[in-house]
Design a protein around this motif. Structure first.
Motif, PDB file in Angstrom:
ATOM      1  N   GLU A 120     -19.220   6.692 -39.073  1.00  0.00           N
ATOM      2  CA  GLU A 120     -19.888   5.399 -39.485  1.00  0.00           C
ATOM      3  C   GLU A 120     -20.804   5.438 -37.966  1.00  0.00           C
ATOM      4  O   GLU A 120     -22.262   5.016 -37.984  1.00  0.00           O
ATOM      5  CB  GLU A 120     -19.256   4.294 -39.710  1.00  0.00           C
ATOM      6  CG  GLU A 120     -18.851   4.012 -40.866  1.00  0.00           C
ATOM      7  CD  GLU A 120     -18.266   2.715 -41.380  1.00  0.00           C
ATOM      8  OE1 GLU A 120     -18.097   1.838 -40.366  1.00  0.00           O
ATOM      9  OE2 GLU A 120     -17.832   2.463 -42.466  1.00  0.00           O
ATOM     10  N   GLN A 121     -20.216   5.611 -37.019  1.00  0.00           N
ATOM     11  CA  GLN A 121     -20.840   5.466 -35.536  1.00  0.00           C
ATOM     12  C   GLN A 121     -21.806   6.642 -35.479  1.00  0.00           C
ATOM     13  O   GLN A 121     -22.941   6.475 -35.168  1.00  0.00           O
ATOM     14  CB  GLN A 121     -19.771   5.633 -34.475  1.00  0.00           C
ATOM     15  CG  GLN A 121     -18.875   4.310 -34.176  1.00  0.00           C
ATOM     16  CD  GLN A 121     -17.739   4.745 -33.323  1.00  0.00           C
ATOM     17  OE1 GLN A 121     -17.685   5.659 -32.786  1.00  0.00           O
ATOM     18  NE2 GLN A 121     -17.097   3.453 -32.945  1.00  0.00           N
ATOM     19  N   ASP A 122     -21.347   7.899 -35.875  1.00  0.00           N
ATOM     20  CA  ASP A 122     -22.429   9.109 -36.087  1.00  0.00           C
ATOM     21  C   ASP A 122     -23.609   8.870 -37.025  1.00  0.00           C
ATOM     22  O   ASP A 122     -24.784   9.049 -36.496  1.00  0.00           O
ATOM     23  CB  ASP A 122     -21.820  10.309 -36.417  1.00  0.00           C
ATOM     24  CG  ASP A 122     -20.741  10.756 -35.403  1.00  0.00           C
ATOM     25  OD1 ASP A 122     -20.913  10.404 -34.123  1.00  0.00           O
ATOM     26  OD2 ASP A 122     -19.814  11.700 -35.769  1.00  0.00           O
ATOM     27  N   VAL A 129     -31.674   7.205 -34.167  1.00  0.00           N
ATOM     28  CA  VAL A 129     -32.679   8.298 -33.754  1.00  0.00           C
ATOM     29  C   VAL A 129     -33.672   8.539 -34.796  1.00  0.00           C
ATOM     30  O   VAL A 129     -34.643   8.997 -34.348  1.00  0.00           O
ATOM     31  CB  VAL A 129     -31.673   9.627 -33.590  1.00  0.00           C
ATOM     32  CG1 VAL A 129     -32.638  10.751 -33.184  1.00  0.00           C
ATOM     33  CG2 VAL A 129     -30.968   9.307 -32.327  1.00  0.00           C
ATOM     34  N   ALA A 130     -33.409   8.458 -35.895  1.00  0.00           N
ATOM     35  CA  ALA A 130     -34.320   8.765 -37.192  1.00  0.00           C
ATOM     36  C   ALA A 130     -35.461   7.703 -36.991  1.00  0.00           C
ATOM     37  O   ALA A 130     -36.446   7.888 -37.133  1.00  0.00           O
ATOM     38  CB  ALA A 130     -33.559   8.984 -38.334  1.00  0.00           C
ATOM     39  N   THR A 134     -39.579   8.149 -36.252  1.00  0.00           N
ATOM     40  CA  THR A 134     -40.514   7.619 -37.094  1.00  0.00           C
ATOM     41  C   THR A 134     -41.390   6.549 -36.659  1.00  0.00           C
ATOM     42  O   THR A 134     -42.235   6.422 -36.951  1.00  0.00           O
ATOM     43  CB  THR A 134     -39.801   7.322 -38.471  1.00  0.00           C
ATOM     44  OG1 THR A 134     -39.103   6.078 -38.127  1.00  0.00           O
ATOM     45  CG2 THR A 134     -39.265   8.250 -39.248  1.00  0.00           C
ATOM     46  N   GLN A 135     -41.082   5.972 -35.523  1.00  0.00           N
ATOM     47  CA  GLN A 135     -41.561   4.769 -34.936  1.00  0.00           C
ATOM     48  C   GLN A 135     -42.559   5.385 -34.043  1.00  0.00           C
ATOM     49  O   GLN A 135     -43.518   5.815 -33.438  1.00  0.00           O
ATOM     50  CB  GLN A 135     -40.736   3.896 -34.048  1.00  0.00           C
ATOM     51  CG  GLN A 135     -40.214   2.825 -35.190  1.00  0.00           C
ATOM     52  CD  GLN A 135     -39.137   2.025 -34.464  1.00  0.00           C
ATOM     53  OE1 GLN A 135     -39.235   1.984 -33.132  1.00  0.00           O
ATOM     54  NE2 GLN A 135     -38.621   1.259 -35.088  1.00  0.00           N
TER      55      GLN A 135
END
Length: 135
Positions: A120-122, A129-130, A134-135
């Motif tokens: 879950e942490q990964d 990061v994704a 995208t921002q």
């Protein structure tokens, strides 16, 4: 022989008595009983003796059966207690095995929760990061 001589003397002395009385008193040898009665009495004595012996043997057999039954009951009770003790020992061993399996299962579940939390942490890190990409 002396008995026969005495019998003959009595017969000679009693010639005046009827023949039947002389015969019954001195010559029959059975005290005046006929041979048929002697046979019946002898047969009854033999039958009584056989019955007494049979009764004695049956009492012995009953005692033997009672002793055998008593020892069989004692032996059966001892075997029953022995089997109960074995069953209790097997139950204890099974409970110990179940406790060990439960402990291993609990340890495995903790490891799986740790792995799931790392995953879950990964996932969270990958999503951040994704989302930044995208921002």
């Amino acid at each position: 022989m002396a008995n026969l001589e005495g019998c003959q003397e009595r017969v000679l002395a009693g010639r005046l008595q009827p023949k039947r009385q002389r015969h019954a008193k001195c010559c029959s040898g059975t005290g005046g009983y006929s041979a048929g009665w002697v046979f019946v009495i002898g047969a009854l004595l033999i039958v009584t003796g056989v019955l007494v012996l049979t009764l004695i043997e049956s009492k012995k057999a009953r005692a033997e059966v009672a002793a055998t039954l008593g020892s069989s009951v004692v032996r059966q009770n001892a075997l029953s207690q022995e089997h109960r003790a074995e069953i209790e020992e097997i139950n204890k061993q099974n409970l110990l095995k179940m406790a060990a399996v439960s402990k291993d299962h609990h340890y495995e579940m903790e490891n799986l929760w740790i792995i799931l939390s790392i995953a879950e942490q990964d996932l969270d890190a990958a999503l951040k990061v994704a989302s930044k990409a995208t921002q």
